[in-house]
Design an enzyme around this catalytic site. Sequence first.
Site, PDB file in Angstrom:
ATOM      1  N   CYS A  68       0.832  -1.112   0.065  1.00 35.71           N
ATOM      2  CA  CYS A  68       0.332  -0.142   0.171  1.00 35.71           C
ATOM      3  C   CYS A  68       0.496   1.471   0.050  1.00 35.71           C
ATOM      4  CB  CYS A  68      -1.176  -0.488   1.204  1.00 35.71           C
ATOM      5  SG  CYS A  68      -1.680   1.141   1.624  1.00 35.71           S
ATOM      6  N   CYS A  71       0.101   3.878   2.590  1.00 37.68           N
ATOM      7  CA  CYS A  71       0.095   3.108   3.891  1.00 37.68           C
ATOM      8  C   CYS A  71       1.945   3.863   4.010  1.00 37.68           C
ATOM      9  CB  CYS A  71       0.416   2.134   3.938  1.00 37.68           C
ATOM     10  SG  CYS A  71      -1.302   1.455   4.251  1.00 37.68           S
TER      11      CYS A  71
END
Length: 144
Positions: A68, A71
């Site tokens: 991600c 993230c």
Amino acid sequence: MSLSESTVVRCATCGTKNRVPWSASGLPRCGKCKSLLPWIAESGDETFADVVTASTIPVLVDFWAPWCGPCRTVSPSLEHLARELAGTFKLVKVNVDESPKVAGQFGVQAIPTLLVIWGEKVLSRQTGAAPERQLKTWLEEAMI
């Protein structure tokens, strides 16, 4: 406690490296100068109760995944806040790919999802990446 259940943290005051357990009572302090240390841990399906729910201070749970991009963008900001606000909260990272049970328990459908939890109560929730200044404001308001 095994070595994999702790994080090595360098003290911002004296530079000493300290091993900080993911789960413990009290607050982590430098073994040399006794300054408060940032509390950064990992957790998953099997350890969530010990690392998060049993914490003596509020916990910022970061639900993330290695693939991600947002993230990976927000993670350094969270770690900086953990250092800046040492002693006020514990930062716990939960990889949703490895911990589907706990992610499901909190209805995580998008990442990053951030929760401020104290005991078993969710105090606040934020989904998506945000600038560090906004994250700090959100975190401080959640812990009031």
